[in-house]
Write a protein that holds these residues in place. Structure first.
Motif, PDB file in Angstrom:
ATOM      1  N   GLU A 227       0.819  -1.218   0.000  1.00  0.00           N
ATOM      2  CA  GLU A 227       0.000   0.000   0.000  1.00  0.00           C
ATOM      3  C   GLU A 227       0.846   1.259   0.000  1.00  0.00           C
ATOM      4  O   GLU A 227       0.309   2.364  -0.092  1.00  0.00           O
ATOM      5  N   ALA A 228       2.150   1.119   0.132  1.00  0.00           N
ATOM      6  CA  ALA A 228       3.078   2.244   0.060  1.00  0.00           C
ATOM      7  C   ALA A 228       4.231   1.859  -0.841  1.00  0.00           C
ATOM      8  O   ALA A 228       4.661   0.699  -0.862  1.00  0.00           O
ATOM      9  N   SER A 229       4.732   2.812  -1.594  1.00  0.00           N
ATOM     10  CA  SER A 229       5.867   2.513  -2.455  1.00  0.00           C
ATOM     11  C   SER A 229       7.103   2.227  -1.608  1.00  0.00           C
ATOM     12  O   SER A 229       7.403   2.963  -0.662  1.00  0.00           O
ATOM     13  N   PRO A 230       7.829   1.170  -1.925  1.00  0.00           N
ATOM     14  CA  PRO A 230       9.071   0.906  -1.198  1.00  0.00           C
ATOM     15  C   PRO A 230      10.120   1.986  -1.410  1.00  0.00           C
ATOM     16  O   PRO A 230      11.127   2.015  -0.698  1.00  0.00           O
ATOM     17  N   SER A 243      -1.871   8.678   2.294  1.00  0.00           N
ATOM     18  CA  SER A 243      -2.653   7.537   2.751  1.00  0.00           C
ATOM     19  C   SER A 243      -2.116   6.229   2.180  1.00  0.00           C
ATOM     20  O   SER A 243      -1.518   6.220   1.094  1.00  0.00           O
ATOM     21  N   PRO A 244      -2.335   5.112   2.869  1.00  0.00           N
ATOM     22  CA  PRO A 244      -2.124   3.815   2.223  1.00  0.00           C
ATOM     23  C   PRO A 244      -2.985   3.744   0.959  1.00  0.00           C
ATOM     24  O   PRO A 244      -4.155   4.142   0.981  1.00  0.00           O
ATOM     25  N   ILE A 245      -2.407   3.277  -0.119  1.00  0.00           N
ATOM     26  CA  ILE A 245      -3.119   3.278  -1.401  1.00  0.00           C
ATOM     27  C   ILE A 245      -3.938   1.998  -1.510  1.00  0.00           C
ATOM     28  O   ILE A 245      -3.397   0.890  -1.545  1.00  0.00           O
ATOM     29  N   THR A 246      -5.255   2.160  -1.577  1.00  0.00           N
ATOM     30  CA  THR A 246      -6.173   1.036  -1.564  1.00  0.00           C
ATOM     31  C   THR A 246      -7.318   1.313  -2.529  1.00  0.00           C
ATOM     32  O   THR A 246      -7.584   2.464  -2.891  1.00  0.00           O
ATOM     33  N   ALA A 247      -7.985   0.253  -2.950  1.00  0.00           N
ATOM     34  CA  ALA A 247      -9.096   0.387  -3.896  1.00  0.00           C
ATOM     35  C   ALA A 247     -10.363   0.900  -3.236  1.00  0.00           C
ATOM     36  O   ALA A 247     -11.339   1.213  -3.924  1.00  0.00           O
ATOM     37  N   VAL A 262      -5.985   8.367   8.120  1.00  0.00           N
ATOM     38  CA  VAL A 262      -6.407   7.260   8.982  1.00  0.00           C
ATOM     39  C   VAL A 262      -5.487   6.063   8.726  1.00  0.00           C
ATOM     40  O   VAL A 262      -4.887   5.934   7.653  1.00  0.00           O
ATOM     41  N   GLU A 263      -5.400   5.173   9.696  1.00  0.00           N
ATOM     42  CA  GLU A 263      -4.494   4.037   9.583  1.00  0.00           C
ATOM     43  C   GLU A 263      -4.994   3.011   8.583  1.00  0.00           C
ATOM     44  O   GLU A 263      -4.203   2.427   7.835  1.00  0.00           O
ATOM     45  N   ASP A 264      -6.309   2.770   8.547  1.00  0.00           N
ATOM     46  CA  ASP A 264      -6.888   1.761   7.661  1.00  0.00           C
ATOM     47  C   ASP A 264      -8.035   2.395   6.878  1.00  0.00           C
ATOM     48  O   ASP A 264      -9.192   2.358   7.314  1.00  0.00           O
ATOM     49  N   PRO A 265      -7.752   2.990   5.723  1.00  0.00           N
ATOM     50  CA  PRO A 265      -8.796   3.702   4.977  1.00  0.00           C
ATOM     51  C   PRO A 265      -9.963   2.823   4.561  1.00  0.00           C
ATOM     52  O   PRO A 265     -11.119   3.282   4.558  1.00  0.00           O
TER      53      PRO A 265
END
Length: 486
Positions: A227-230, A243-247, A262-265
């Motif tokens: 969810e994040a680029s290394p 943010s964490p990248i999510t669908a 937020v920690e878990d979008p």
């Protein structure tokens, strides 16, 4: 753009409308700033001004026919390298820009680079000008009218599942809700789908089936991989830079109150959705759990995003990091069959290559430009901009219309207040800022209508010189608009 960037009979005849695009953008920007657009958009007003009768006591002078133009205006001559060098040299030598400054300028029409300045490494950190590349690839990969759909499906005895469709601007509430994050006196653009509306439609569908009790799951499987680029700094997620990248998310992962992310979008989005169901009389059993929807799941309700072209325009105008990263995942899905950072990167290179743009030694690790390990040749960015303007690629036009207008819109609305004033409105450009880095890339029309593309990078800026470096680069771009570059 990191958190510190928040402020922030010929082919020639066919290209001339782009000059009008630059000029009309100024009028459009002024209309937006002075709230004229709100009145234009009201649905109960006649679309045709001629349909509005003048006041009875208004006396108007008789119309006067304009004199005929004796002959059409001559097209400006070609762009001259010496004139361009004179225009930009002084500002790009400003010591506030640091010891590594690269710039490339060329006519919009044609190929190659007319003027290239700088020494040392031929590559620089592009920061948020990366979004021009990502947006162009997205429009190559998908139709401009593509809509990203968030669905709710029945999943047999397991209940219902909220399925993320990769809508970058999915909201928690309708924009007219009192507590909506984007609520304001004016219209929200582009229009947002929201999970409150989706939950209400779902509740109605469940009630129609006689169901008043469900379990809620949520599905983020459209995107894969980390969810994040290394290649991002390790503190970007914990510090709420991105943010964490999510669908699946709402409000791009921003909290309802306060700052950061937020920690878990995805869980936050599902929790908002379940809360609306409960308020509509549907009992939610337990808490939302992540699970993939079954293959035979039946859709109960759905909401769709704004079209891709509008998403691209918004990404470029305000330099939206999260939305740019979602677009990169969609590039991966469309071009490589996988919604990951790695697939997105491969898709960008392949799609641009097939369209005739060789990124050369440029390396882009993400879609937003947050990675400080990105490297770009400014000449490659010129080719991307030319591609977006090409007659044979009208589907890419949102890349141009999304570029902020110098001194008027988006991330340039409070810039270009130094340097040549003639440059304001004659330059459209994407900004880029990270600590120690400033960049600018876009289009300029000189005072005689010559169209140019340019890209300017400075990636060794002292922190204390950040604002002065930005002003120097703005002044160099403004000089292109102010010059007579023939």
């Amino acid at each position: 753009m990191a958190r510190r960037d928040a402020r922030h009979g010929s082919r020639r005849a066919r290209l001339l409308p782009l000059v009008a695009l630059l000029v009309l953008a100024v009028a459009a920007a002024a209309a937006w700033r002075y709230d004229v657009l709100d009145r234009w958009l009201e649905p109960d007003r006649p679309a045709d001004p001629a349909a509005i009768a003048p006041p009875e006591d208004l006396a108007l002078p008789p119309a006067v026919e304009p004199a005929a133009v004796a002959e059409p205006l001559a097209a400006p001559g070609p762009v001259a390298a010496a004139a361009v060098r004179r225009a930009i040299a002084g500002d790009l030598r400003d010591e506030d820009l640091g010891r590594h400054v690269l710039a490339a300028v060329a006519p919009l029409e044609g190929a190659g680079v007319l003027v290239r300045t700088g020494s040392g490494s031929p590559l620089a950190v592009p920061a948020s000008t990366t979004k021009v590349v990502t947006s162009t690839a997205a429009l190559l990969a998908m139709d401009p009218d593509t809509v990203f759909t968030t669905r709710v499906v029945e999943d047999g005895a397991r209940g219902i599942v909220l399925v993320g469709g990769g809508d970058p601007f999915l909201a928690s509430e309708p924009p007219d809700a009192p507590d909506a994050p984007d609520s304001s006196d004016g219209p929200v653009w582009p229009e947002r789908a929201d999970v409150t509306t989706l939950a209400r439609a779902t509740a109605d569908a469940l009630a129609a089936e006689g169901r008043t009790r469900v379990r809620v799951g949520y599905d983020t499987s459209l995107f894969s991989g980390p969810e994040a680029s290394p290649r991002w700094r390790a503190d970007y997620l914990p510090d709420g830079v991105v943010s964490p990248i999510t669908a699946l998310w709402v409000d791009e992962g921003r909290p309802a109150e306060g700052f950061g992310r937020v920690e878990d979008p995805a869980l936050t989005a599902a929790t908002v959705f379940a809360g609306v169901l409960a308020r509509r009389g549907i009992e939610v059993v337990g808490v939302p759990r992540e699970r993939a929807a079954g293959d035979g799941a039946v859709e109960l309700a759905s909401v769709g995003s704004a079209p891709l072209s509008q998403v691209v325009e918004q990404v470029l105008e305000v330099s939206d990091n999260e939305a740019a990263e979602v677009l990169l995942r969609h590039v991966g899905l469309a071009a490589e069959g996988e919604g990951s950072f790695a697939a997105g990167r491969r898709g960008v290179v392949r799609l641009l290559g097939e369209a005739g743009v060789d990124l050369g030694r440029s390396v882009l690790w993400d879609g937003s430009g947050l990675s400080r390990q990105n490297r770009m040749d400014p000449a490659a960015l010129l080719d991307v901009l030319r591609l977006a303007a090409a007659d044979e690629h009208p589907r890419l036009r949102a890349v141009l219309t999304g570029l902020p207008v110098a001194g008027f819109t988006g991330s340039l609305s409070d810039r270009f207040d130094t340097g040549a004033p003639e440059g304001r409105g004659r330059v459209r450009a994407k900004t880029g800022t990270l600590t120690g880095i400033t960049s600018l890339a876009g289009l300029a029309a000189d005072r005689e209508g010559r169209l140019m593309v340019f890209a300017m990078f400075a990636d060794k800026v002292r922190v204390e010189d950040t604002l002065e470096a930005r002003d120097a680069m703005d002044a160099a771009a403004a000089a292109l608009g102010a010059c007579r570059c023939g």
